[in-house]
Design an enzyme around this catalytic site. Sequence first.
Site, PDB file in Angstrom:
ATOM      1  N   SER B 363      25.042 -20.885  11.912  1.00 16.49           N
ATOM      2  CA  SER B 363      24.784 -20.094  13.110  1.00 16.49           C
ATOM      3  C   SER B 363      25.534 -20.779  14.235  1.00 16.49           C
ATOM      4  O   SER B 363      25.254 -21.926  14.574  1.00 16.49           O
ATOM      5  CB  SER B 363      23.291 -20.056  13.420  1.00 16.49           C
ATOM      6  OG  SER B 363      23.091 -19.643  14.755  1.00 16.49           O
ATOM      7  N   ARG B 364      26.499 -20.085  14.806  1.00 19.55           N
ATOM      8  CA  ARG B 364      27.349 -20.759  15.802  1.00 19.55           C
ATOM      9  C   ARG B 364      26.630 -20.988  17.113  1.00 19.55           C
ATOM     10  O   ARG B 364      27.121 -21.707  17.967  1.00 19.55           O
ATOM     11  CB  ARG B 364      28.622 -19.944  16.035  1.00 19.55           C
ATOM     12  CG  ARG B 364      29.439 -19.884  14.773  1.00 19.55           C
ATOM     13  CD  ARG B 364      30.782 -19.281  14.963  1.00 19.55           C
ATOM     14  NE  ARG B 364      31.232 -18.660  13.725  1.00 19.55           N
ATOM     15  CZ  ARG B 364      32.408 -18.079  13.560  1.00 19.55           C
ATOM     16  NH1 ARG B 364      33.232 -18.017  14.554  1.00 19.55           N
ATOM     17  NH2 ARG B 364      32.720 -17.537  12.411  1.00 19.55           N
ATOM     18  N   VAL B 365      25.472 -20.388  17.297  1.00 18.72           N
ATOM     19  CA  VAL B 365      24.695 -20.679  18.497  1.00 18.72           C
ATOM     20  C   VAL B 365      23.826 -21.898  18.249  1.00 18.72           C
ATOM     21  O   VAL B 365      23.721 -22.774  19.085  1.00 18.72           O
ATOM     22  CB  VAL B 365      23.835 -19.455  18.880  1.00 18.72           C
ATOM     23  CG1 VAL B 365      22.798 -19.823  19.899  1.00 18.72           C
ATOM     24  CG2 VAL B 365      24.727 -18.365  19.396  1.00 18.72           C
TER      25      VAL B 365
END
Lengths: 73, 507
Positions: B363-365
């Site tokens: 998850s890039r967040v």
Amino acid sequence: MEKTIIYSAYKLDQSEVDLLTRKFPFIDQSNLENVIDKTLIAGVVIYHHSQIIDLSLKGRLNNLEKKLYEIDR
Amino acid sequence: MKSIDDYLKKIKTGIVPDKFKFRITEVGSVVEIKDGVAILDGMDNVSFGELVEFENGIKGMVIDIGIDKVGIIILGDYLKLGSGDKAYLTGLQASIPVTDDLLGRVLDPIGQPLDGLNSPSERMRNPLEKIAPGVVYRQPVSVPLQTGIKAIDALIPIGRGQRELIIGDRGTGKTTIAVDSIINQKGQNVVCIYCAIGQKESKVAAVVDLLKRYSVLDYSVILSASAATPVSQQYLAPYSACAIGEYFMDKGKDVLIVYDDLTKHAWAYRQLSLVLRRPAGREAYPGDIFYLHSRLLERACCLSKKYGGGTMTALPIVETLEGDVSAYIPTNIISITDGQIFLETDLFNSGVRPAINIGISVSRVGGKAQVKAMKQVASKLKLDLAQYREMAAFSQFESDLDEETKKFLNRGSKITQILKQNKHQLLSLSKQVSIIWAGTKGYLDELPLDKVTQFEDRFMEVLSTKKNEHLKRIEEQKAINTSDEKDLLLVVKEILKEFINSDNNKK
């Protein structure tokens, strides 16, 4: 210039055609055809190129029917 | 039955004020009808994406404009049309009526109801095609979206305003994860939209039934273009769902939208493009297949406070064949979204459900969308799992390994067991934090593997009933401090004693 066809409930006389030409300048009186269609009740429907201008009573009654149907929902 | 007076009142307010304005209507006549597409002659002043209406009431949308012909996709039964039929431009861009009453409804992509109730009012319409908000309108994602699934909330956290792809083979639990996320939004003030593209009617009915059973239909909208509907509707379905989501997002609300699934959406668009004789590219998809999905997913964003602060989180679903994530559509969508959740058939069959492959899911967040309590326990969890994965190959030689390796394998297997979760059994933040804390601190290391699930159930039971104040404190503080840890440790020790005693009694 393409032909313009005017559908009306009764035969249009010259003064009425002049009125329409004043309002819609694209009408070319030399290339005009007037077709009688009693179902329109009153008013005219103008066909020119791919465009239709519905000024007939039948058209307005149809619109009214649609509006009433929408209100009923 | 309404009384005549009511009708007359409505007519007076609805019709009488309307002044008569004449409209110049464009007309075209059908020259060709192909599968779901009609080619028309005439219609000189037409604009792209406009709605047209045929004489028998069937609607269509302009998708191709040529010198002397117009291509229209038919949003209805194209078999009812014949050559020479007339079609009139409506002057409207393709749009869907939006109101607050859409919550709890099941609709089709042009806004018509599928649940047998009234049509929604047409006071406001949102366009299907819209350019996504620019850079100035956005702010970074910071608020978490709790899915209720331990593996996701701890290791692959999703924030409000993020796009997270759920990708896997058929039958690996993709829809289950998405629907569970919707169910977990109860009481979180999030509007949920489930968009079914090309799905089986029975599956959509099952989803509606599930949402009803968990009482979450009241804050959800279901948009369905099932496999039996015309391909044009399947093509428009995600854009309609997005338009509905934007209506709520512009009012400052948080929206969760699930696209199930975009693979079938790509197939529908491919069919339309091939029938319209557009040039075919890789795998016969048209050249703009990337733009098809990128413009859809870019509309899911986190708006800045100045523009209302609303968010739209998108969970697109993509089905792969034989686990091939390097195919055309999966790679396209992976590069568009802010992360992906990989589901694997092998994991599913070996009992790890949800079958998430933690190693390649991302998850890039990430931590920016995690509450402090979860961050505290999740970092250790990630580490333990990473070490376990490295040693996993050696697990078959268990008797020949040194103590250190055995410890890692033991810890990893216990943690993997904790991360398993039954479908529709969602955990609140505090419960998730508690059980992960117990696992990463090593209190389960002594417990036999087959007792771990029982321990977890008992732990949750005790925490929800006798020791509920611990959970409440964690929920409020959104963090774990040493006194909380002490309280949780007492509960853990108590339950472990219970298990040892019951074992002794059995012997």
